[in-house]
Design a protein around this motif. Structure first.
Motif, short mmCIF file in Angstrom:
data_model
loop_
_atom_site.label_atom_id
_atom_site.label_comp_id
_atom_site.label_asym_id
_atom_site.label_seq_id
_atom_site.Cartn_x
_atom_site.Cartn_y
_atom_site.Cartn_z
N UNK A 300 2.88 -5.70 11.36
CA UNK A 300 2.81 -6.95 9.47
C UNK A 300 2.11 -5.54 9.03
N UNK A 301 3.21 -5.52 8.09
CA UNK A 301 2.70 -4.25 6.92
C UNK A 301 1.58 -4.69 5.84
N UNK A 302 1.46 -6.17 5.66
CA UNK A 302 1.43 -6.83 4.50
C UNK A 302 1.50 -6.00 2.99
N UNK A 303 3.33 -5.25 3.47
CA UNK A 303 4.03 -5.61 1.24
C UNK A 303 4.55 -6.21 1.71
N UNK A 304 4.50 -7.63 0.67
CA UNK A 304 5.48 -7.75 0.01
C UNK A 304 6.55 -7.83 -0.29
N UNK A 305 7.70 -8.34 -0.11
CA UNK A 305 9.33 -7.62 -0.45
C UNK A 305 10.22 -8.87 -0.51
#
Ligand code: DLL
Length: 434
Positions: A300-305
């Motif tokens: 889980x990167x936590x980057x929202x895309x």
């Protein structure tokens, strides 16, 4: 016709990519189950066996990994092979004192550098280019990654690392750099410095820039393109999955192609973990399909895309991601360095301060400013300026050692930082990056 590093795979049909992913995931899950006890435990807890993973669609059955797992398993717990097979460590910030350390075998370095080579060629790079790399070299992945990619393309590589802008400009002008690799904020700063020195955009030989590692806006792209007289390409990546080159922009400049033959991507609802349909906005999750040293599954990167499979005029078929539109945690990226409020809190407590503080971020002349207001406890309070200054210098050094960059510390009187009745407002970000 586009400029590709590995045309066959970069323009492969959807069916071909799925075939590769299906084959790799079965092998990778088996490998991880047998070699990474930490992940085996998670799989056992979820009741999943390697034999349950028959194709890439079955990936949904696997447990997620997050930065918390990396911290718990630090440093060797997620290693996928005998340490003697690894040839490199790279590192980035963790959420507290422990940093993320990622291990690479030579095979992993090759994959990573190939991905960076794809990015450089997508930006028009060839073996006739002079590629100036001013991302940091060392534990940070930016310098080594683009450096390796530049070699693979056959560019003449200028391994400048970051900083010393006068020297950057002298090399750029004297050695006719044609491709610039650095953070977008540093590119903007270089542009501004060039103008101050009396250079016009057409005076340099640059044609392209490959900028990433931090959020930047479309307006910033326009302004960098104008000040340097180049085309500016975005590049995305994270240490846990290898580094820069997980995804990169092509000449269309409408999002970044994810290297799907190496990294499988999902978008999930950050609250529930549910996998969202393509086109929905959510948190990016990556699975490395063929890395050996640090083979993270469903990270889980936590980057929202948002992902898009719209046909791209460059001929590449790999799915595209938007620029990260935000984060689902509180990580900040300051001058290209990842910083968590929890790291700041850890330093304050270590140094005997109370956790009453406020972080203020702003951008002045294209450079991030980073201020931390810290409340003194009544026992620490002194009306002697020298005492306060000594404390500020000490705290700055402790922060620098934990974070890798030094904030400006402002020690303030006891009880002067407003208390909140709900969630404390620890951070004021005036940069408007999304
Ligand atoms: O920043 C790798 C990198 C180096 C990418 C050079 C591009 C160029 P980390 O230090 O592990 O790795 O930080 C990864 O940075 O999860 C994003 O939040 C952010 N990030 C990376 N690229 C971009 C980008 C490198 N193009 C974290 N736009 C990621 C916005 C980015 N944010």
């Amino acid at each position: 016709m586009g400029n590709y590093y590995q045309q066959e795979i970069e323009t492969a049909s959807r069916e071909k990519i799925l075939e590769i992913q299906n084959e790799k995931i079965v092998r990778q899950v088996k490998h991880v189950y047998e070699n990474v006890p930490y992940y085996k435990k998670l799989m056992d807890k979820k009741g999943v066996k390697p034999s349950d993973i028959k194709s890439i669609d079955d990936i949904k059955k696997l447990p997620f990994l997050s930065k918390d797992d990396l911290r718990e398993a630090y440093p060797y717990g997620l290693l996928g092979t005998d340490i003697k097979n690894c040839v490199r460590i790279q590192s980035t910030s963790g959420t507290t004192g422990k940093r993320v350390v990622a291990f690479y075998t030579q095979h992993d370095i090759d994959i990573w550098e190939e991905c960076c080579a794809r990015a450089i060629m997508a930006a028009g790079g060839t073996n006739e280019d002079v590629c100036q790399v001013c991302y940091g070299y060392g534990l940070f992945t930016g310098g080594p990654g683009l450096n390796g990619g530049s070699h693979k393309v056959g560019c003449l590589t200028l391994p400048m690392s970051s900083g010393n802008t006068d020297r950057q400009i002298q090399f750029m002008m004297d050695l006719n750099a044609t491709i610039l690799c650095c953070t977008p904020s540093y590119a903007a700063y270089i542009g501004e410095t060039l103008a101050e020195k009396g250079y016009r955009p057409e005076d340099n030989k640059l044609k392209a820039g490959i900028f990433g590692a931090e959020p930047w806006t479309e307006e910033m792209r326009q302004s960098i393109q104008k000040s340097l007289g180049i085309k500016a390409y975005d590049i995305y990546g994270l240490t846990e999955i290898s580094g820069p080159g997980v995804a990169f922009e092509c000449e269309e400049q409408t999002g970044m192609h994810i290297n799907e033959d190496h990294f499988y991507v999902e978008v999930i609802d950050p609250k529930t973990g549910e996998v969202l349909p393509e086109g929905a906005k959510g948190e990016l999750v990556f699975t490395s399909l063929d890395k050996e040293g640090f083979p993270l599954l469903r990270y889980r990167t936590k980057d929202i895309c948002i992902l898009s499979r719209e046909k791209c005029s460059c001929g590449r078929t790999h799915v595209k991601m938007t620029k990260p539109l935000g984060r689902s945690d509180d990580m900040m990226i300051i001058r290209g360095v990842n910083v968590f409020p929890s790291q700041i809190e850890a330093v304050l407590l270590n140094e005997g301060y109370t956790p009453n503080y406020q972080i203020v971020l702003d951008r002045v002349n294209n450079t991030d400013t980073f201020d931390i207001y810290v409340e003194l406890s009544p026992e620490m309070f002194s009306d002697k300026i020298a005492d306060i200054q000594r404390r500020e210098i000490g705290l700055n050094a402790a922060m620098r050692s934990m974070l890798g960059i030094g904030p400006k510390i402002h020690l303030v009187a006891p009880k002067s930082i407003a208390r909140s009745e709900g969630k404390a407002v620890r951070m004021i970000d005036k940069r408007r990056l999304h």
